[in-house]
Design an enzyme around this catalytic site. Structure first.
Site, PDB file in Angstrom:
ATOM      1  N   GLU A   1      35.541  43.317  42.738  1.00 43.70           N
ATOM      2  CA  GLU A   1      36.387  44.439  43.179  1.00 43.70           C
ATOM      3  C   GLU A   1      36.054  44.819  44.621  1.00 43.70           C
ATOM      4  OE1 GLU A   1      36.326  48.194  40.893  1.00 43.70           O
ATOM      5  OE2 GLU A   1      36.806  49.172  42.788  1.00 43.70           O
TER       6      GLU A   1
ATOM      7  N   SER B   1      29.025  43.084  33.446  1.00 49.22           N
ATOM      8  CA  SER B   1      29.920  44.220  33.677  1.00 49.22           C
ATOM      9  C   SER B   1      29.202  45.320  34.459  1.00 49.22           C
ATOM     10  CB  SER B   1      30.406  44.769  32.330  1.00 49.22           C
ATOM     11  OG  SER B   1      30.798  46.106  32.463  1.00 49.22           O
TER      12      SER B   1
ATOM     13  N   HIS C   1      35.135  41.233  32.420  1.00 41.13           N
ATOM     14  CA  HIS C   1      33.761  40.808  32.206  1.00 41.13           C
ATOM     15  C   HIS C   1      33.400  40.913  30.737  1.00 41.13           C
ATOM     16  CE1 HIS C   1      32.819  41.523  36.660  1.00 41.13           C
ATOM     17  NE2 HIS C   1      32.835  40.249  36.403  1.00 41.13           N
TER      18      HIS C   1
ATOM     19  N   HIS D   1      40.417  43.753  38.686  1.00 41.73           N
ATOM     20  CA  HIS D   1      39.538  44.040  39.830  1.00 41.73           C
ATOM     21  C   HIS D   1      40.246  43.874  41.179  1.00 41.73           C
ATOM     22  CE1 HIS D   1      36.208  42.530  37.014  1.00 41.73           C
ATOM     23  NE2 HIS D   1      36.105  43.827  37.103  1.00 41.73           N
TER      24      HIS D   1
END
Ligand code: F3S
Length: 284
Positions: A129, A223, A42, A77
């Site tokens: 994730e 992020s 990110h 992720h």
């Protein structure tokens, strides 16, 4: 002005490894297309540098279905099992940059859910994730992030629960929410899967924010771990500022402070951290 820069600020080993893997694939496969499944990290600046080298981002399963050949890098992720199955079907070269700490969660939830447990994932349901972890569960899983989510939690009493966390979840919040789930009377097992890099980064950020008069948190708006760092710092220091790059920093806000702390998320390149640190030092 005293400037305290966190030692843990910036790329963690998982992100560093993922970014290096993509760059090395570009070098090794000059004739081939190199893709990443989702943005590798990110951070807009890093993504731009990779795009300039011809790396393309696949944003969805549908886009993956369209490609013919080339190299696909799975980002730190991680992804759901269905994506691995599709990659195998398509017979493309796969470079798996999933962070080992995330991989571990995949195999744990896979095993525990196979044994019939209901998996509870503490994290952001929209984050890749968490979606990846969810995709390794055989059967039922619930993603919770807030007190309200826990109040709404409804799992059959006969079911055992297994709780894990997104690797970048806020540690204090994780402990609190687990306590509340316990009080609801569920039969639970808990595995704290917040990664060590995150734990150390959050602890250090909190410590610095407690002693600094102002705090700068650097990271991309998308992020999730930077957002959590901001949350933690703001709890300890009201004058906490979230910036993506130096351009976002309003120096007027720092004019009367005697000490400033700086930290950054796991996907923030060192160059940006150094630029911010040096500019604050020169101006004050
Ligand atoms: Fe891995 Fe933790 Fe970084 S899970 S990618 S070491 S933030």
């Amino acid at each position: 002005m005293e400037i305290i820069c966190a030692k843990t600020a910036g790329f963690c080993f998982g992100v560093k490894r993922a970014v290096e893997l993509v760059f090395s694939q570009v070098e090794e496969h000059k004739e081939d297309k190199v893709y990443t499944y989702g943005p590798i990290i990110h951070n807009g600046e890093v993504i731009k540098a990779l795009e300039d080298k011809g790396v393309m981002i696949l944003h969805s399963k549908e886009e993956l279905e369209e490609i013919h050949g080339g190299v696909v890098v799975i980002r730190s992720h991680g992804v759901e099992k269905a994506i691995y199955d599709l990659l195998e079907e398509k017979k493309v070269k796969v470079v798996d940059a999933t962070c080992p700490d995330v991989k571990k969660i995949h195999s744990i939830v896979h095993k525990e859910s196979e044994e019939g447990k209901h998996i509870v994932i503490m994290g952001d349901s929209h984050h890749p994730e968490v979606q990846g972890i969810r995709g390794w569960v055989q059967g039922e899983a619930t993603v919770v992030e807030s007190l309200q989510d826990i109040e709404d939690l409804s799992i059959p009493e006969s079911k055992k629960c297994f709780i894990v966390a997104q690797t970048t979840f806020n540690l204090e919040k994780f402990k609190d929410l687990v306590e509340i789930i316990k009080k609801k009377g569920y039969d639970i097992s808990v595995l704290n899967t917040i990664c060590n890099a995150t734990k150390k980064r959050q602890e250090e950020a909190k410590k610095i924010a407690e002693q600094a008069e102002a705090m700068i948190v650097i990271g991309d708006v998308s992020s999730s771990n930077t957002q959590k760092l901001y949350e933690i710092c703001q709890n300890a220091c009201e004058a906490t500022y979230y910036i993506q790059t130096l351009e976002d920093l309003d120096f007027n806000q720092l004019e009367s402070v005697k000490s400033v702390g700086i930290t950054a998320g796991a996907s923030t390149p060192n160059t940006i951290i150094e630029e911010v640190q040096n500019s604050v030092r020169i101006i004050f």
